[in-house]
Design a protein around this motif. Structure first.
Motif, short mmCIF file in Angstrom:
data_model
loop_
_atom_site.label_atom_id
_atom_site.label_comp_id
_atom_site.label_asym_id
_atom_site.label_seq_id
_atom_site.Cartn_x
_atom_site.Cartn_y
_atom_site.Cartn_z
N VAL A 58 0.86 -1.18 0.00
CA VAL A 58 0.00 0.00 0.00
C VAL A 58 0.90 1.23 0.00
N MET A 59 0.65 2.14 -0.93
CA MET A 59 1.48 3.33 -1.06
C MET A 59 0.61 4.57 -1.18
N LEU A 60 1.08 5.66 -0.59
CA LEU A 60 0.48 6.97 -0.76
C LEU A 60 1.35 7.76 -1.72
N MET A 61 0.79 8.11 -2.88
CA MET A 61 1.53 8.86 -3.90
C MET A 61 1.22 10.35 -3.75
N GLY A 62 2.27 11.17 -3.58
CA GLY A 62 2.07 12.60 -3.50
C GLY A 62 1.86 13.21 -4.88
N LEU A 63 1.71 14.52 -4.91
CA LEU A 63 1.55 15.21 -6.19
C LEU A 63 2.83 15.11 -7.01
N GLY A 64 2.66 15.08 -8.33
CA GLY A 64 3.80 15.10 -9.23
C GLY A 64 3.87 16.42 -9.98
N THR A 65 5.09 16.84 -10.30
CA THR A 65 5.29 18.05 -11.09
C THR A 65 6.07 17.78 -12.37
N GLN A 66 6.41 16.51 -12.61
CA GLN A 66 7.16 16.15 -13.81
C GLN A 66 6.87 14.70 -14.17
N ALA A 67 7.07 14.34 -15.43
CA ALA A 67 6.86 12.96 -15.85
C ALA A 67 7.88 12.06 -15.17
N GLU A 68 7.42 10.91 -14.70
CA GLU A 68 8.29 10.00 -13.96
C GLU A 68 8.33 8.64 -14.65
N HIS A 69 9.54 8.16 -14.95
CA HIS A 69 9.71 6.85 -15.55
C HIS A 69 9.59 5.77 -14.47
N THR A 70 8.86 4.69 -14.80
CA THR A 70 8.78 3.55 -13.90
C THR A 70 8.45 2.31 -14.72
N ILE A 71 8.49 1.16 -14.06
CA ILE A 71 8.21 -0.12 -14.71
C ILE A 71 7.03 -0.78 -14.00
N LEU A 72 6.04 -1.20 -14.77
CA LEU A 72 4.96 -2.02 -14.23
C LEU A 72 5.29 -3.48 -14.51
N ALA A 73 5.48 -4.25 -13.46
CA ALA A 73 5.81 -5.65 -13.64
C ALA A 73 4.64 -6.40 -14.26
N ALA A 74 4.95 -7.45 -15.02
CA ALA A 74 3.91 -8.28 -15.61
C ALA A 74 3.01 -8.84 -14.52
N GLU A 75 1.71 -8.92 -14.82
CA GLU A 75 0.68 -9.46 -13.92
C GLU A 75 0.55 -8.66 -12.62
N THR A 76 0.86 -7.38 -12.69
CA THR A 76 0.61 -6.50 -11.56
C THR A 76 -0.86 -6.09 -11.54
N VAL A 77 -1.44 -6.09 -10.35
CA VAL A 77 -2.82 -5.63 -10.17
C VAL A 77 -2.80 -4.46 -9.19
N ILE A 78 -3.41 -3.35 -9.58
CA ILE A 78 -3.47 -2.16 -8.73
C ILE A 78 -4.93 -1.76 -8.56
N TYR A 79 -5.36 -1.65 -7.32
CA TYR A 79 -6.63 -1.03 -6.97
C TYR A 79 -6.28 0.30 -6.32
N ALA A 80 -7.01 1.37 -6.65
CA ALA A 80 -6.59 2.68 -6.18
C ALA A 80 -7.77 3.60 -5.89
N VAL A 81 -7.48 4.57 -5.03
CA VAL A 81 -8.39 5.68 -4.76
C VAL A 81 -7.63 6.96 -5.09
N SER A 82 -8.12 7.71 -6.05
CA SER A 82 -7.53 9.01 -6.39
C SER A 82 -8.27 10.10 -5.63
#
Length: 251
Positions: A58-82
């Motif tokens: 479980v992660m809390l993502m703060g605001l972003g001000t720039q594009a961020e590179h990342t990798i989504l691993a295969a078979e990743t499942v994300i449920y989220a509240v924005s």
């Protein structure tokens, strides 16, 4: 979405609408990891994720001000509240200035969510629609309420002094609040909202500004600042690398 990305979203009930922007679920394909770019979109996200090789995180993502590179691993499942910004103070009861362009881990049982709650998007939304109102502070400050109503209704188009006048709150006090709670100025946040508001037109291939940009050059500069590419490159979105842009519904 493409075959290697499955995405769905749902709007909250009226009693959460000033705090929660949306619930969503994202699942990657089973073949390869997917490189993506996360774009600034003016939201705070609580993410519940897992994969065959990773337990529930479980992660809390703060605001972003720039594009961020990342990798989504295969078979990743994300449920989220924005969350809308009021969610930091009145639902999470925390400041997020320290996680501008970053994230903070949360307890695995945050909001009482367990792996069993992440097998059905309908169940996830129903569970949090019941639980989150119980966590809300009893009353939102009227100035904050007016300010954010104006911000979201105008998609960041109004200058700071007009927002301050409409909220009955001084520009200096507003900027202090934004810096202390979110780690950026109100002016910067308005620019992020304008940038995000351009997604529908860009996805439709319209490359000229339709929001409150001074001119075409200003539009191009703002898109490059937040996406790292020109409007035409964002609109092209090769390999669906700009994931929020890919998820935006087609017109």
């Amino acid at each position: 979405m493409t075959p290697d990305l499955d995405y769905e979203t749902r709007q909250p009930e009226a009693d959460l609408a000033s705090i929660v922007e949306s619930f969503w679920r994202l699942q990657t394909g089973a073949v390869v990891d997917k490189p993506i770019l996360l774009l600034p979109d003016g939201r705070i996200d609580v993410l519940f994720s897992y994969s065959p090789t990773e337990p529930l995180q479980v992660m809390l993502m703060g605001l972003g001000t720039q594009a961020e590179h990342t990798i989504l691993a295969a078979e990743t499942v994300i449920y989220a509240v924005s969350l809308r910004l009021l969610g930091a103070e009145y639902l999470l009861h925390t400041r997020v200035a320290d996680i501008l362009n970053s994230a903070r881990p949360l307890p695995a049982n945050f909001w009482g969510i367990t792996p069993a709650d992440l097998t059905s998007f309908d169940h996830f939304c129903a569970r949090l629609s019941t639980e989150l109102p119980k966590l809300l502070s009893p009353a939102i400050d009227a100035r904050r309420q007016r300010l954010f109503e104006l911000l979201y209704a105008t998609e960041g188009a109004l200058p700071v002094h007009e927002l301050a006048a409409g909220a009955g709150w001084s520009s200096r006090q507003i900027n202090r609040y934004f810096q202390e709670y979110f780690g950026l100025s109100l002016k910067t946040y308005c620019a992020i909202l304008r940038f995000r508001a351009s997604f529908p037109q860009l996805k439709a291939g319209r490359l000229f500004p339709e929001q409150a940009f001074a001119d075409q050059a200003h539009f191009i500069r703002e898109v490059r600042k937040f996406a790292g590419v020109r409007p035409k490159d964002l609109a092209r979105n090769e390999d669906d690398r700009f994931i929020q842009f890919s998820a935006w519904p087609a017109l």
